[in-house]
Design an enzyme around this catalytic site. Structure first.
Site, PDB file in Angstrom:
ATOM      1  N   GLY A 166       0.676  -1.043  -0.048  1.00 63.43           N
ATOM      2  CA  GLY A 166       0.088   0.060  -0.163  1.00 63.43           C
ATOM      3  C   GLY A 166       0.815   1.387   0.311  1.00 63.43           C
TER       4      GLY A 166
ATOM      5  N   GLN B  44       9.092  17.513   1.111  1.00 69.41           N
ATOM      6  CA  GLN B  44       9.512  15.763   0.367  1.00 69.41           C
ATOM      7  C   GLN B  44       9.105  15.846  -0.528  1.00 69.41           C
ATOM      8  OE1 GLN B  44       7.026  16.504   3.029  1.00 69.41           O
ATOM      9  NE2 GLN B  44       5.753  14.684   3.222  1.00 69.41           N
TER      10      GLN B  44
ATOM     11  N   TYR C 191       9.452  -3.986   3.016  1.00 65.69           N
ATOM     12  CA  TYR C 191       8.629  -3.841   1.400  1.00 65.69           C
ATOM     13  C   TYR C 191       9.620  -3.734   0.924  1.00 65.69           C
ATOM     14  CZ  TYR C 191       6.342  -2.759  -3.198  1.00 65.69           C
ATOM     15  OH  TYR C 191       5.052  -2.385  -4.100  1.00 65.69           O
TER      16      TYR C 191
ATOM     17  N   SER D  44      10.198  -2.313  -6.985  1.00 66.34           N
ATOM     18  CA  SER D  44      10.281  -1.130  -6.678  1.00 66.34           C
ATOM     19  C   SER D  44      11.035   0.198  -6.533  1.00 66.34           C
ATOM     20  CB  SER D  44       8.952  -1.275  -5.580  1.00 66.34           C
ATOM     21  OG  SER D  44       8.579   0.233  -4.918  1.00 66.34           O
TER      22      SER D  44
END
Length: 341
Positions: free
Chosen positions: A82, A223, A152, A121
């Site tokens: 997520g 950010q 992750y 990713s």
């Protein structure tokens, strides 16, 4: 490969997977597609007529083999993931996704698949290269020495290595795309797993509809990230699997933007100006992250190009229509095995 050969897409009930099935069928002309996701079919974000759709959890070995039977190509997009609010607080669950790619690789090899795509990713990149909002765009070699996102990112990097060794040891043609923040319609926009573009669209819509005219922003808003529209993701993914380049490669926009700027864009689309409340203790991830697209331009002669303003316009309109229409909130559809990104 013939368009009549079987293509399998896992994570097909999620955001990217649902779009990918439609793209394979409607744009590329594939006639045999098997779509797989652990969610019940009624909870899939998209379904497509003429596609074999199976509700199976491919972290289970037997389901991975059932899903892969007779497949010529496999796109493995299934993962438990997520947005930052999820991956920073569910590290063990994210790590368990290693079972998905392990069993899908085993099944692909044993079932005779020729090509296998793994959705990795940008979270694999070393954290010490992402400490400044004015980040130097990340090249593929910046994943090593390894210092990925805890949980992750480590699972993604390990699974990349598995793909490499299945290619080297067994001849399975594996391809790895490192996604950078994919967004667009037909995705999660509430419930805790949504990513920044969808979350900001939802918050702006809620603020406008309620008349409160204020928005909560995680961190100080300075950010930075790059965000890739779903159409670019689909082009890059399918071209990578069809091509000859064997190393992991960035699939992402190189249009760097701060979260504050992203809010500016959505406010302009909505025709509203909101008071900003900054939640400094909220999960916010690395300080800056951007995709270096030098390699993908060299390999493919192409790179993601949809402008953020254009993609966010389409995303905002879809989420707005979903919320205004009163349809079931996607909070109840947050996937156990969602599309990666």
């Amino acid at each position: 490969m013939s368009n009549d050969d079987l293509v399998v897409v896992t994570g097909a009930g999620g955001f990217i997977g649902g779009h990918l099935v439609g793209y394979l069928q409607q744009t590329l002309g594939h006639t045999r597609i098997r779509a797989v996701d652990s969610k019940p079919l009624e909870e899939w974000y998209q379904t497509h007529p003429g596609v074999e759709s199976l509700s199976l959890d491919v972290s289970d070995r037997s389901n991975a083999y059932r899903s892969s039977r007779d497949a010529r190509q496999i796109y493995n997009l299934a993962a438990d993931m997520g947005g930052m609010g999820f991956i920073e607080t569910h590290k063990a669950e994210c790590m368990l996704s290693v079972l998905i790619n392990t069993h899908m690789l085993m099944a692909a090899k044993d079932c005779g698949a020729e090509r296998f795509f793994f959705s990795s990713s940008a979270c694999v990149y070393a954290a010490d290269k992402q400490t400044d909002a004015n980040v130097t765009a990340l090249k593929e070699e910046d994943a090593y020495p390894a210092m990925p996102e805890d949980g992750y990112g480590w699972e993604k990097l390990f699974s990349e290595r598995m793909c490499r060794h299945f290619r080297e040891d067994y001849g399975l043609r594996t391809r790895v795309g490192r996604y950078h923040n994919v967004y667009g319609p037909h995705g999660t926009y509430d419930g805790g797993r949504e990513k920044a573009p969808a979350a900001i669209c939802r918050k702006v819509i809620e603020a406008k509809m309620s008349g409160r005219h204020e928005i909560e922003i995680w961190g100080d808003g300075e950010q930075t990230r790059s965000f890739m529209y779903i159409d670019d993701c689909l082009i890059g993914t399918t071209r990578l699997l069809a091509g000859d380049f064997i190393e992991p490669i960035n699939i992402g926009s190189d249009e760097l933007v701060s979260i504050n700027r992203l809010v500016d864009i959505v406010e302009k689309i909505a025709g509203v100006k909101l008071t900003r409340r900054y939640k400094l203790d909220a999960p916010k991830g690395v300080r800056g992250r951007n995709s270096d697209n030098t390699l993908i331009q060299k390999v493919m002669g192409w790179a993601p190009s949809v402008r953020l303003e254009d993609g966010m316009e389409k995303t905002y309109r879809w989420i707005h229509d979903e919320m205004v229409s009163g349809r079931d909130s996607l909070v109840n559809r947050a996937p156990r095995l969602a599309s990666a990104g």
